[in-house]
Design a protein around this motif. Structure first.
Motif, PDB file in Angstrom:
ATOM      1  N   UNK A 210      35.781  31.771  42.753  1.00 27.03           N
ATOM      2  CA  UNK A 210      35.826  33.186  43.087  1.00 27.03           C
ATOM      3  C   UNK A 210      35.991  34.005  41.810  1.00 27.03           C
ATOM      4  N   UNK A 211      35.250  35.083  41.690  1.00 26.61           N
ATOM      5  CA  UNK A 211      35.472  36.075  40.651  1.00 26.61           C
ATOM      6  C   UNK A 211      35.389  37.445  41.306  1.00 26.61           C
ATOM      7  N   UNK A 212      35.871  38.462  40.596  1.00 28.63           N
ATOM      8  CA  UNK A 212      35.844  39.806  41.161  1.00 28.63           C
ATOM      9  C   UNK A 212      34.406  40.321  41.207  1.00 28.63           C
ATOM     10  N   UNK A 213      34.155  41.216  42.134  1.00 25.80           N
ATOM     11  CA  UNK A 213      32.818  41.806  42.268  1.00 25.80           C
ATOM     12  C   UNK A 213      32.402  42.588  41.024  1.00 25.80           C
ATOM     13  N   UNK A 214      33.283  43.403  40.389  1.00 25.44           N
ATOM     14  CA  UNK A 214      32.871  44.079  39.149  1.00 25.44           C
ATOM     15  C   UNK A 214      32.520  43.100  38.032  1.00 25.44           C
ATOM     16  N   UNK A 215      33.274  42.005  37.914  1.00 26.08           N
ATOM     17  CA  UNK A 215      32.959  41.036  36.874  1.00 26.08           C
ATOM     18  C   UNK A 215      31.625  40.354  37.159  1.00 26.08           C
ATOM     19  N   UNK A 216      31.357  40.102  38.418  1.00 26.33           N
ATOM     20  CA  UNK A 216      30.050  39.551  38.790  1.00 26.33           C
ATOM     21  C   UNK A 216      28.938  40.526  38.417  1.00 26.33           C
ATOM     22  N   UNK A 217      29.182  41.825  38.603  1.00 25.39           N
ATOM     23  CA  UNK A 217      28.180  42.834  38.244  1.00 25.39           C
ATOM     24  C   UNK A 217      27.917  42.844  36.739  1.00 25.39           C
ATOM     25  N   UNK A 218      28.967  42.664  35.933  1.00 20.14           N
ATOM     26  CA  UNK A 218      28.801  42.599  34.486  1.00 20.14           C
ATOM     27  C   UNK A 218      27.921  41.409  34.107  1.00 20.14           C
ATOM     28  N   UNK A 219      28.195  40.243  34.683  1.00 21.82           N
ATOM     29  CA  UNK A 219      27.414  39.046  34.368  1.00 21.82           C
ATOM     30  C   UNK A 219      25.960  39.239  34.786  1.00 21.82           C
ATOM     31  N   UNK A 220      25.749  39.760  35.969  1.00 22.38           N
ATOM     32  CA  UNK A 220      24.381  39.950  36.461  1.00 22.38           C
ATOM     33  C   UNK A 220      23.617  40.959  35.602  1.00 22.38           C
ATOM     34  N   UNK A 221      24.298  42.025  35.190  1.00 19.46           N
ATOM     35  CA  UNK A 221      23.637  43.047  34.374  1.00 19.46           C
ATOM     36  C   UNK A 221      23.288  42.504  32.994  1.00 19.46           C
TER      37      UNK A 221
END
Length: 786
Positions: free
Chosen positions: A556-567
Motif C-alpha cells: 500500500x502507498x498513498x494516492x498522492x505518492x502513487x500520482x507522483x510515481x505515475x507522473x
C-alpha cells in the motif's frame, strides 16, 4: 434415524484438565521463545508493524494514526487491520502498564495469548460434542501443537485461532441455548484475524449453520429466545451488533486514500473471477498431502493435522457416523472443494452469490480451516474407540490396517518424488524426508503396545496411553519444524541473528529533561531520516516496507505518492501497478529518489521552488525536470510570488532547522528565516487531508509539493512550525477503544473464573473428609464413570 442435537455433557468439562493443558502449553511455548527462533516473511512484517505502533504508544503516550516509516507515509489504519488482533492490543496495553521495552517479547506474548484462545476454543468445542474425558484434552493438544506461525502468521494461525470458539458459540445457539451465543459468535468473527479473511470465515459459518439446520431441523422458537432474562440478553445482542458494525465500517474504509499494489486487485479491493479462482497457484490436490506430511508441501504453508487425527477420522467414518460428525465432515469437504478453485466448483458459487467474496483472493490457502475441522471430527472416533471395550479387538485390527496403508502411501509417494521430503521448489526448510516415518512409528507403537495387547490393557490405561502417544507425535513435529528448522536452513537463521540489533531493539526511555537535552543538542544536527532512527531506537533502513531501502514487499502507498510515481514515469491510464511500479524504474531515477527523501533530508528549506496553479504544468515539470529535490514544484493559488523571490546560487537553504519533537502523529520544528526573503519548508512525507499545520500557533495551509508531499511558506523571522495528523478512518479510534475495553473484560474474566476455581480448590483442602461424605453418603460411594 431420529438422532437429536447432541446434549451438553456438563460432566465432560473439567477445569482442572484445562488448567493442566494450559500449563503444559505455557512451558512449551516459552521454551521455544527462549531459543529466539527466527521470524520471516509475513510474520516478520507483522512484527515490524507491531513494534512501530508499540514504540509510538510507549514514547508518545498515544496510538499512531500515521506511519511515517512506511512507503513515504500512510495512515496507520492498514497496520491495525493487517496486524492487530485483540491479543496484540492486550500485549500493548500491558506493556505500557509495566513499561516493557522489549518489543519482541511483547509480540510473542500476544501470540501466546492467541494460542491460549485456540486451546480454550478447541477444549470447549470438544467438550460440547465428545463424551470421553480424554477427547477434549487430545483435541486441544493436537490443535495447538499443529500451529506454526514463524513464517506465515496469517494463513497458518490468524485464520484459525478463533475459529473453534466461533463454532462453539454458534453450535450452542443452534441447540437453542439463546441468542446471546449468536452475539458472542458475531463479536469473535469480526474481531479476529486479517479483515478480509473474515469474509471466508463468515462463508464457512453460513455453511455450518445450513448443514446443521438440514440435519437436525431445530424448532424455530428455540432459535429466537434469550437465555438471559430481560434486558440482559437484548443488551448483549445490541452491543455485539454495535461492535460488528464499527469493525465492518473500519474494514471498509481501511484503504481510503491509499493505492493498493497487491497483485491484480482493483481500486475497490476486489479481484476478477479468473484471478479469484487461480490466485497463488496452490489449487492442486497435492497440497492435501500437508495433512499427513509434517513439513510444507508449499513454501511457508502448513496444514499438518497429525496422523492420529487422520486415523480416527477414518475410523469414525466407518464406526461413528452421527449427525454431529456429519456436520464437520461435510464442512471439511466444502472447504477442500473451495480451495481447489475452478476445479472444485464451490469457489465460483461463493464468488457469485456470497456478499463481498470478490474481495477474498487466497482460496488456495484455506486448508488450515479444514485441519481444525478434521481435528475436532477425530474426537468422535476417539470416543467410539475408547468406549467400546467389547469391540476393541476388531477396532484395533481396523486401526492396524489403516496404519499399514498409511505407511505404504508414504513409501509410494516418497519413491515417486525421488525420496525428497520438501516438495516445494522454493521451500527454505530442508527437513529430512525420513522424519514422517518417525511420526508413523509412534502410531505403530500405540497400536502394538495398547491395541494388540487388548487383554493386558485396561480401560483406564488406554486413554492416557493414547494421550501420551499423541503428545509425542505432535511435540516431535513441533520440535522438527520450529526448533530443528533453523539448523536445516542456516542462511535464514544467520540472517535473523545478524539483524537482531534492529529486530530485537528496545525503545529509549528518557526523563523529560534528558529527552529535551537530546532533542536540542544532538538531534537538530542530524537529518530527519537519522532522527527517526535515533528517536525510536530503530534504524530507518531496517523497516523493509520503505521504498528507499531494499524492499521485501510494498502493498500500500498513498494516492498522492502513487500520482507522483505515475507522473514521473509517464504512466498511461491503462497500465496496472504491477506494470509501472517496479524497483528498477524507481531506483534508477536519481532525481526521483532524491525527491522522495532517499539519502536526502526529509525536512528542508527550499529557496527557489517552482510555483504554479496549473495542474498540467505541474505534471509537465515533474515529468521532465532534471532535479525535483532542489527545485520542488509547489501547487499554490498565488504563483506570481515566485517572481519576487530572490535568486541564489544554492537552491537549498543552509538555515538550521531545530527539531523539537518528532512522533508518528506530530512534528514540531523551529527555524529562522533571514529578512528580505521567503522560504518554503518542504516535508517529504505523504500529503493527506488529515494533516494540519500551524505556524507560531496559527493555522497555516499545507501546499502540495511535487504532488505527493507537504510544503509550508515561511516569512522572514523566527518561527515554530507544527505538523499534526488527526485524520485516518473515523472508525480507528472506536476500534482501538473497543479492543481496550475487551482487554479489560477478558482480564477480569480470567481472574474471576480461575480465581474462583482456585479458591474452591483451596477451600476443599480444609474440609474434613468425613464432613464431605456425610453430606450425601450415597453420592460418596459412587465412582466416576471416566
Amino acid at each position: 434415524m431420529t438422532e437429536t442435537a447432541p446434549k451438553y455433557v456438563t460432566g465432560n468439562y473439567f477445569p482442572s484438565d484445562l488448567v493442566i493443558i494450559l500449563s503444559l502449553h505455557a512451558c512449551l511455548f516459552w521454551t521455544l521463545a527462549a531459543a529466539n527462533l527466527p521470524l520471516a516473511h509475513d510474520t516478520m512484517i507483522n512484527f515490524q508493524m507491531f513494534g512501530t505502533v508499540y514504540r509510538e504508544f510507549l514514547l508518545s503516550d498515544e496510538f499512531p494514526l500515521w506511519l511515517p516509516f512506511t512507503s513515504q507515509g500512510v495512515t496507520a489504519d492498514f497496520a491495525y487491520a493487517f496486524t492487530f488482533t485483540p491479543a496484540f492490543y492486550a500485549a500493548v496495553f500491558l506493556g505500557k502498564l509495566f513499561s516493557v521495552t522489549d518489543t519482541l517479547l511483547l509480540f510473542r506474548f500476544g501470540l501466546y495469548l492467541e494460542e491460549t484462545l485456540l486451546i480454550y476454543g478447541l477444549y470447549q468445542l470438544s467438550s460440547l460434542f465428545h463424551r470421553h474425558r480424554i477427547s477434549p484434552i487430545i483435541i486441544g493438544i493436537t490443535g495447538v501443537l499443529s500451529v506454526s506461525w514463524g513464517t506465515q502468521i496469517h494463513w497458518n494461525f490468524h485464520l484459525i485461532y478463533l475459529y473453534p470458539l466461533l463454532l462453539y458459540h454458534t453450535a450452542r445457539y443452534l441447540r437453542g441455548e439463546g441468542l446471546e451465543h449468536l452475539a458472542f459468535a458475531l463479536i469473535v468473527m469480526t474481531l479476529g484475524g486479517l479483515f478480509y479473511t473474515q469474509i471466508f470465515i463468515a462463508a464457512t459459518l453460513g455453511a455450518f449453520v445450513c448443514i446443521w439446520l438440514l440435519l437436525f431441523r431445530p424448532q424455530m422458537p428455540s432459535l429466537l429466545r434469550f437465555a438471559i432474562p430481560n434486558p440482559g440478553g437484548r443488551v448483549i445482542v445490541c452491543v455485539a451488533l454495535v461492535i460488528a458494525f464499527m469493525n465492518v465500517q473500519f474494514a471498509r474504509h481501511v484503504i481510503d486514500g491509499m493505492q493498493s499494489f497487491t497483485s491484480l486487485r482493483q481500486a475497490n479491493g476486489s479481484v476478477g473471477l479468473d484471478i479469484f479462482l487461480t490466485y497463488g497457484g496452490y489449487v492442486s490436490p497435492v497440497k492435501f498431502m500437508e495433512f499427513i506430511y509434517a513439513a510444507p508441501v508449499r513454501f511457508a504453508f502448513v496444514a499438518y493435522s497429525g496422523l492420529f487425527t487422520i486415523l480416527f477420522v477414518t475410523f469414525a467414518l466407518i464406526h461413528a457416523r452421527t449427525k454431529a460428525f456429519g456436520v464437520f465432515v461435510l464442512l471439511v469437504g466444502l472447504v477442500l472443494l473451495f480451495s481447489l478453485g475452478a476445479s472444485g466448483g464451490v469457489a465460483e458459487i461463493a464468488y457469485r452469490f456470497f456478499p463481498t467474496m470478490d474481495k477474498f483472493r487466497h482460496i488456495g490457502f484455506v486448508t488450515p480451516v479444514a485441519k481444525i475441522l478434521l481435528i475436532v471430527a477425530s474426537g468422535f472416533g476417539i470416543d467410539h474407540y475408547l468406549e467400546n471395550r467389547s469391540a476393541r479387538g476388531r477396532n484395533t485390527l481396523f486401526l492396524t490396517s489403516l496404519t499399514i496403508a498409511l505407511g505404504a502411501v508414504f513409501v509410494m509417494v516418497d519413491a515417486e518424488h525421488g525420496w525428497q521430503y520438501a516438495y516445494a521448489s522454493d521451500s527454505s526448510l530442508d527437513i529430512p524426508f525420513a522424519f514422517h516415518y518417525w511420526q508413523w512409528a509412534i502410531v505403530v507403537l500405540f497400536v502394538l503396545a495398547f491395541g494388540l495387547g487388548t487383554k493386558r490393557v485396561t480401560r483406564d490405561i488406554l486413554g492416557p496411553g493414547l494421550l501420551v502417544c499423541v503428545l509425542l507425535e505432535m511435540m516431535s513435529y513441533k520440535f522438527m519444524l520450529e526448533w530443528r528448522a533453523p539448523a536445516m536452513a542456516p542462511n535464514w537463521f544467520r540472517h535473523w541473528q545478524s539483524l537482531r540489533h534492529a529486530y530485537d531493539v528496545r525503545p529509549l526511555l528518557y526523563s523529560s529533561m534528558r529527552r529535551r537535552e537530546i532533542e536540542q543538542d544532538i538531534i537538530h544536527q542530524l537529518s530527519l531520516m537519522e532522527v527517526w532512527g535515533a528517536r525510536n531506537s530503530l534504524g530507518y533502513g531496517s523497516l523493509s516496507l520503505d521504498l528507499c531501502f531494499p524492499v521485501h514487499r510494498v502493498d500500500m502507498i498513498s494516492t498522492p505518492f502513487d500520482s507522483l510515481i505515475r507522473t514521473r514515469l509517464a504512466v498511461t491510464d491503462g497500465q496496472s501497478p504491477q506494470e509501472y511500479f517496479t524497483l528498477g524504474s524507481v531506483v534508477n531515477d536519481t532525481a526521483l529518489m532524491a525527491a522522495i527523501g532517499c539519502e536526502t533530508p526529509k525536512l528542508y528549506l527550499a529557496r527557489t521552488p517552482v510555483l504554479t496553479d496549473n495542474d498540467a504544468q505541474v505534471r509537465h515539470i515533474i515529468n521532465t525536470a532534471a532535479t525535483l529535490y532542489e527545485t520542488p514544484v509547489v501547487r499554490t493559488s498565488h504563483p506570481g510570488w515566485s517572481d519576487a523571490m530572490p535568486t541564489s546560487s544554492s537552491a537549498i537553504s543552509a538555515d538550521v532547522i531545530t527539531i523539537r519533537r518528532f512522533s508518528a502523529n506530530q512534528l514540531i520544528a523551529n527555524t529562522e528565516i533571514p529578512v528580505g526573503s521567503n522560504r518554503f519548508l518542504i516535508y517529504l512525507d505523504s500529503l493527506h487531508p488529515g494533516w494540519q499545520a500551524q505556524i507560531d500557533g496559527h493555522p497555516a495551509p499545507i501546499l502540495p509539493a511535487n504532488i505527493a508531499f507537504k510544503a509550508l511558506e515561511l516569512t522572514p523571522g523566527y518561527h515554530e512550525v507544527t505538523f499534526r495528523f488527526t485524520g485516518g478512518s473515523r472508525w480507528t479510534a472506536a476500534t482501538i477503544w473497543i479492543n481496550y475495553l475487551l482487554t479489560i473484560v477478558l482480564l477480569l474474566t480470567i481472574v474471576g473464573v480461575y480465581g474462583r476455581y482456585m479458591l474452591s480448590r483451596i477451600s476443599s483442602l480444609f474440609l474434613r473428609p468425613d464432613s464431605v461424605c456425610s453430606q450425601n453418603p450415597e453420592d460418596a460411594s459412587k465412582k466416576p464413570s471416566q
